[in-house]
Design a protein around this motif. Sequence first.
Motif, short mmCIF file in Angstrom:
data_model
loop_
_atom_site.label_atom_id
_atom_site.label_comp_id
_atom_site.label_asym_id
_atom_site.label_seq_id
_atom_site.Cartn_x
_atom_site.Cartn_y
_atom_site.Cartn_z
N THR A 11 46.76 -35.54 6.74
CA THR A 11 47.23 -35.47 5.37
C THR A 11 48.27 -36.55 5.17
N LEU A 12 48.58 -36.73 3.97
CA LEU A 12 49.47 -37.83 3.63
C LEU A 12 50.91 -37.37 3.62
N TYR A 13 51.72 -38.06 4.34
CA TYR A 13 53.14 -37.87 4.11
C TYR A 13 53.66 -39.07 3.40
N ASP A 14 54.22 -38.82 2.32
CA ASP A 14 54.33 -39.86 1.34
C ASP A 14 55.60 -40.64 1.43
N GLU A 15 56.53 -40.14 2.16
CA GLU A 15 57.82 -40.76 1.96
C GLU A 15 58.72 -40.58 3.16
N GLU A 72 62.77 -41.37 3.99
CA GLU A 72 63.99 -41.92 3.45
C GLU A 72 64.99 -41.96 4.58
N THR A 123 64.38 -46.16 1.05
CA THR A 123 63.19 -45.34 0.87
C THR A 123 61.95 -46.14 1.24
N THR A 165 57.83 -45.87 1.27
CA THR A 165 56.69 -45.09 0.81
C THR A 165 55.46 -45.60 1.53
N GLN A 179 51.20 -44.80 1.93
CA GLN A 179 50.09 -43.98 1.48
C GLN A 179 48.90 -44.26 2.38
N GLU A 209 42.26 -41.66 1.86
CA GLU A 209 41.49 -40.56 2.40
C GLU A 209 40.06 -41.01 2.66
N PHE A 215 47.92 -47.76 3.87
CA PHE A 215 47.57 -48.51 2.69
C PHE A 215 48.72 -49.32 2.15
N GLU A 216 49.85 -48.69 2.19
CA GLU A 216 50.97 -49.36 1.55
C GLU A 216 52.24 -48.93 2.24
N ASP A 231 56.21 -49.72 1.55
CA ASP A 231 57.16 -50.58 0.86
C ASP A 231 58.54 -49.96 0.78
N VAL A 246 62.54 -35.32 2.91
CA VAL A 246 63.35 -36.21 2.08
C VAL A 246 64.80 -35.74 2.10
N LYS A 250 47.16 -29.89 -0.22
CA LYS A 250 47.46 -31.08 0.56
C LYS A 250 46.32 -32.08 0.51
N TRP A 303 44.88 -35.44 -1.25
CA TRP A 303 45.40 -36.57 -2.01
C TRP A 303 44.29 -37.51 -2.41
N MET A 310 43.60 -41.40 -3.70
CA MET A 310 44.22 -42.71 -3.87
C MET A 310 44.05 -43.09 -5.32
N PRO A 345 55.51 -40.11 -5.05
CA PRO A 345 55.67 -38.99 -4.12
C PRO A 345 56.16 -37.76 -4.88
N PRO A 346 55.74 -36.55 -4.45
CA PRO A 346 56.00 -35.34 -5.23
C PRO A 346 57.44 -35.18 -5.73
N GLU A 347 58.40 -35.40 -4.83
CA GLU A 347 59.79 -35.20 -5.24
C GLU A 347 60.19 -36.10 -6.41
N TYR A 348 59.69 -37.32 -6.35
CA TYR A 348 60.02 -38.26 -7.41
C TYR A 348 59.22 -37.96 -8.67
N ARG A 398 65.06 -43.78 -8.29
CA ARG A 398 64.01 -44.30 -7.41
C ARG A 398 62.64 -44.13 -8.05
N GLN A 426 57.64 -50.77 -10.39
CA GLN A 426 56.96 -51.55 -9.36
C GLN A 426 55.44 -51.37 -9.43
#
Lengths: 217, 207
Positions: free
Chosen positions: A129-133, A135, A140, A142, A144, A147, A156-157, A159, A186, B100, B102, B104, B140-143, B177, B184
């Motif tokens: 699964t994706l953990y997106d972040e 910090e 920060t 990020t 991605q 899937e 994928f990214e 930054d 986070v 869970k 996602w 793209m 991201p979810p929090e943001y 953020r 961005q």
Amino acid sequence: MNCRKVYRNLSAYHDKLLSEEKARQLEQHLRECPECMQKWREFSEIVKAAGYLEVRKPSSGFNQHLLEKVSLLGAADQESYEPSGNKRWPAYALVLVGMAVAFMVFLTFPHLKKGESHSLAQAPNQTPTLYDELELDGRTFTYQVSEGNDSSWRLFEFDNADDFGTFNPETFRREAKVYRRYVLPVVDIEAGNSYAGESYLLTPVASSGMQSTDVVF
Amino acid sequence: MKAKDKKTVGLSQVSDRELMTYVREGNLGAFNELAERYKVRLYNFIYRVLPEREEAEDILQETFLRAYRERNRFDQRFCFSTWIYTIALNLARSEYRRRKRWRMVRLGTSRNEGELELPDPKNHQESFMPFIEKAIETLPPEYREAFILRDVNRLPYEEIAQILSVPVGTVKSRINRARLLMRQRLEPLKESIYELSKGLPESIGIS
């Protein structure tokens, strides 16, 4: 005020939360730095436009359907939700239950030791699964992951939101099947937390001869 | 029965808190009025915060059902709005954590793109909005939560802090953020951004 500080304060400036002095410094910088000025203009346009997104509406029968359901709940249900202090569990019972659960978790996942206690390790054989972040240290990151079937997983990214810098995705692109990630939840670094100096792993799992990579921030 | 009817007559002028008092007494008219007041803004919040949008209406219904079931737990010192948003948020969160899954979402930044066309310059506002929606999805979810509450629903920082159960300072940094990330993500559409809000007055958000 430098560019970095300007980015950090753009929202506060936008929402008029900066002191007069700080706002003046920020404006001064914007006048002198065309790049920041352009970012600021885009920033405020996007914020403004977000208030004009299409207003979505639930279906027309929503209220009626809801009220039907509520009527079905009826009085029987009400009783169990009546506020009643003495029906509540005493605090010590909750503490005991909490400790028991924590102990059981420890038994199940003995690898959760110090320094990894926040980690969300990905069990092998599970769909990644994706953990997106991440910090870390006030920055920060990020990332991605696209899937797909096992073999096509890749980063994928990656930054850095503060600097607008981009990590070279090649660094992280590998034929891994599953990434094991050690990701802290986070945390707001500005609130006084710091994770400086810690290293975080981004590890492909279950792959012979595959090197795991330490990503050190 | 008559007394109840009387109460129902002027419900639109009654405050949220007062309505909750009637709801506790079992007045479904008052409950209906609250649903009427909040369903659209909550729906827009849930709809955008969930990765699976088809479920937004179910979550919305569950939000109100839970509010009804827990009506006696509502603390009168709090704002009804904050309370109901919190319920919606928690339900939405457990939904997207459960799944869970996602997707793209591409914004047309990568080379082999071409699924999304750039906005039509003659028709900026209409054609640009889907890009904003998509950019929100990629947060991201929090943001994403913070951005939607602040910039789509236009709630004050203090209320967002209560809904998210985090300090106001955290809300501020998340919102900053989130907005920077939005900028961005939408950077490839640069020239179009400037045309975006031409002629639009300051928004008051969805309510």
